[in-house]
Motif scaffolding. Structure first.
Motif, PDB file in Angstrom:
ATOM      1  N   PHE A 174       0.835  -1.203   0.000  1.00 30.30           N
ATOM      2  CA  PHE A 174       0.000   0.000   0.000  1.00 30.30           C
ATOM      3  C   PHE A 174       0.868   1.251   0.000  1.00 30.30           C
ATOM      4  O   PHE A 174       0.665   2.175  -0.790  1.00 30.30           O
ATOM      5  N   THR A 199      -6.815   1.177  -9.554  1.00 29.79           N
ATOM      6  CA  THR A 199      -7.767   0.135  -9.160  1.00 29.79           C
ATOM      7  C   THR A 199      -7.864  -0.946 -10.225  1.00 29.79           C
ATOM      8  O   THR A 199      -7.889  -2.144  -9.914  1.00 29.79           O
ATOM      9  N   ALA A 234      -6.321  -1.651  -2.694  1.00 31.75           N
ATOM     10  CA  ALA A 234      -6.955  -0.814  -1.667  1.00 31.75           C
ATOM     11  C   ALA A 234      -6.535   0.645  -1.811  1.00 31.75           C
ATOM     12  O   ALA A 234      -7.354   1.560  -1.641  1.00 31.75           O
TER      13      ALA A 234
END
Length: 279
Positions: free
Chosen positions: A46, A83, A135
């Motif tokens: 992330f 995404t 995410a």
């Protein structure tokens, strides 16, 4: 098997999907045995991908617009691109390791199993930590949609999830085609990465900052523009730099389907050329 065939789904496709689900479930179970390690690696994934967005933040700390696009508009491009690629890479990331398997000869063990090879390779070493990239892209996408000042219509609202799913399918086709190239090249993963990792980075920025010829190449050669540039321009109510007809903005689902045709052909050709490790 019979039910899938009666529904019009080829039995081999049903077997491949079932194998894919079982293999990924196995890898997920093994990953969750060490939950702390999983959380740390997912957070690291992330944070690493978030650095790309930090770079955009730094740019907008010095300018008010980039290629005529405001911060929220660029964030929408970033979110849809990140995404879409995050979803494709999560589901088909095993294609990255095909070249190594060809070089080591470990692909031979997969060939003797009564399961479609593509399903095995796609699910091979399924890395749940890649959900961190997904995410992060979803977070930026959600924020951009919340602050974006756009004239929302039902069609534009629908266009957002369609864009993400279609973009993931296009990236997935590129992953399969790039992985198939490894049957011949064996050690040219960077060629594949230039279209996948490089492509998603390029699509995070407005098409107006790139040369017209490059934008044309993403429409007519490698159709990366259909991942998010063209549909997002429709959502924002902007014209594309090439002056294409408005209906082109809606072609992403069709382009995604078409992309899988050459990807499948390249996969079959590559597999047909494979002559084993000889050991």
């Amino acid at each position: 098997m019979r039910r899938g065939a009666e529904a019009g789904v080829p039995p081999r496709a049903v077997a491949g999907l079932r194998a894919y689900v079982l293999i990924t479930a196995m890898w997920v179970r093994s990953t969750m045995v060490y939950r702390t390690s999983f959380l740390l690696t997912a957070l690291g994934n992330f944070a690493t991908t978030a650095l790309d967005f930090v770079a955009i933040l730094l740019m907008f700390s010095h300018v008010e617009a980039l290629g005529g696009f405001g911060f929220a508009e660029v964030a929408l491009l970033y979110g849809t691109s990140g995404t879409a690629f995050g979803l494709a890479h999560l589901l088909l990331g095993g294609m990255d390791g095909l070249g190594a398997r060809v070089r080591r000869g470990s692909l031979d063990a997969m060939l003797v199993r009564p399961v479609p090879l593509l399903a095995q390779v796609a699910a091979d070493g399924f890395k749940l930590r890649r959900i961190g990239r997904l995410a992060q892209g979803l977070l930026v996408l959600g924020w951009s949609l919340a602050v974006l000042e756009a004239e929302w219509t039902p069609l534009k609202v629908l266009m957002v999830p369609v864009t993400v799913v279609s973009g993931a399918a296009i990236f997935g086709a590129l992953l399969v085609a790039g992985g198939s190239f490894q049957f011949w090249a064996q050690d040219a993963a960077e060629v594949q990465n230039s279209f996948t990792y490089g492509g998603t980075t390029m699509l995070q920025y407005p098409p107006t900052v790139f040369a017209r010829d490059l934008v044309a190449g993403t429409v007519f050669v490698v159709p990366l523009a259909f991942v998010n540039w063209l549909p997002v321009l429709f959502v924002l109510g902007r014209d594309d730099p090439l002056g294409l007809p408005g209906w082109v903005d809606f072609l992403s689902p069709l382009v995604a389907v078409v992309c899988w045709v050459p990807a499948g052909l390249v996969w079959r050709a590559g597999l047909g050329s494979y002559r084993s490790a000889g050991s």
